[in-house]
Design a protein around this motif. Structure first.
Motif, short mmCIF file in Angstrom:
data_model
loop_
_atom_site.label_atom_id
_atom_site.label_comp_id
_atom_site.label_asym_id
_atom_site.label_seq_id
_atom_site.Cartn_x
_atom_site.Cartn_y
_atom_site.Cartn_z
N UNK A 104 0.84 -1.19 0.00
CA UNK A 104 0.00 0.00 0.00
C UNK A 104 0.88 1.24 0.00
N UNK A 105 1.94 1.24 0.81
CA UNK A 105 2.87 2.37 0.84
C UNK A 105 3.52 2.56 -0.53
N UNK A 106 3.99 1.48 -1.11
CA UNK A 106 4.64 1.53 -2.42
C UNK A 106 3.70 2.08 -3.49
N UNK A 107 2.47 1.61 -3.50
CA UNK A 107 1.50 2.08 -4.49
C UNK A 107 1.08 3.52 -4.23
N UNK A 111 1.28 6.57 -6.79
CA UNK A 111 0.10 7.37 -7.14
C UNK A 111 0.35 8.87 -6.99
N UNK A 112 1.30 9.22 -6.15
CA UNK A 112 1.59 10.63 -5.91
C UNK A 112 2.45 11.16 -7.07
N UNK A 113 1.97 12.14 -7.81
CA UNK A 113 2.72 12.64 -8.97
C UNK A 113 4.12 13.11 -8.61
N UNK A 114 5.08 12.74 -9.45
CA UNK A 114 6.47 13.15 -9.25
C UNK A 114 7.31 12.09 -8.57
N UNK A 115 6.70 11.02 -8.10
CA UNK A 115 7.44 9.94 -7.46
C UNK A 115 6.93 8.60 -7.98
N UNK A 116 7.87 7.67 -8.11
CA UNK A 116 7.52 6.32 -8.54
C UNK A 116 8.34 5.34 -7.72
N UNK A 117 7.71 4.33 -7.19
CA UNK A 117 8.45 3.28 -6.51
C UNK A 117 9.05 2.38 -7.58
N UNK A 118 10.37 2.42 -7.69
CA UNK A 118 11.07 1.68 -8.73
C UNK A 118 11.29 0.23 -8.33
N UNK A 119 11.52 -0.01 -7.02
CA UNK A 119 11.79 -1.37 -6.57
C UNK A 119 11.35 -1.54 -5.12
N UNK A 120 10.87 -2.73 -4.83
CA UNK A 120 10.48 -3.07 -3.47
C UNK A 120 11.02 -4.46 -3.18
#
Length: 161
Positions: A104-107, A111-120
């Motif tokens: 949920x944190x990663x997603x 979802x927040x513009x300007x950031x992307x979770x690249x790896x978990x």
């Protein structure tokens, strides 16, 4: 679960008569029994879900606020400033204990513009930020704090799922 299924039956049926109610009660009871017997669902899971509902709604409100705030920040980058962006990768460990909480944190970050979770990987998240200013304080996000509270509530009340 029984009451929710019964309420859905009545709403989808569009009218309330004795026959509709009784048939819905039988059908809802059968579905509830099936879920408890074969799907591992239990009243404890249902109670835990009800207990974390206020925290989950608070989280949803926080997510919406952060999405709006990030959109406004990106608009200021696009239309206001002429400076160059400095993209940055940030890796940090999250104190969240459950896989669901981490996902949920990663997603939410994505979802927040300007950031992307690249790896978990496990408790480590690698986040790509559009600018170095967005990377500041990413290890201590409000998302993470709210999810920790939800996990603690679920854990305290004996929720195992």
């Amino acid at each position: 679960m029984l009451l929710v299924l019964l309420a859905l039956w009545i709403v989808f049926n569009g009218r309330l008569t004795l026959e509709v109610f009784l048939f819905g009660l039988v059908l809802s009871s059968a579905l509830t029994w099936f879920s408890w017997k074969f799907l591992g669902y239990s009243p404890g899971v249902e109670l835990t879900a009800l207990r974390i509902l206020p925290g989950a709604l608070g989280y949803l409100w926080l997510l919406i606020k952060e999405i709006v705030k990030s959109n406004l920040t990106l608009l200021s980058y696009i239309y206001g400033r002429k400076k160059e962006l400095k993209p940055q990768l940030v890796t940090f460990s999250t104190p969240l204990k459950t896989g669901l909480g981490r996902n949920v944190l990663s997603n939410s970050i994505t979802l927040t513009p300007g950031t992307i979770t690249a790896m978990q990987e496990g408790d480590k998240l690698t986040v790509h930020c559009l600018d170095a200013a967005m990377a500041e304080g990413i290890e201590e996000l409000d998302f993470q704090k709210q999810l920790q509270k939800i996990e603690e509530t679920a854990e305290k009340k004996g929720g195992s799922r």
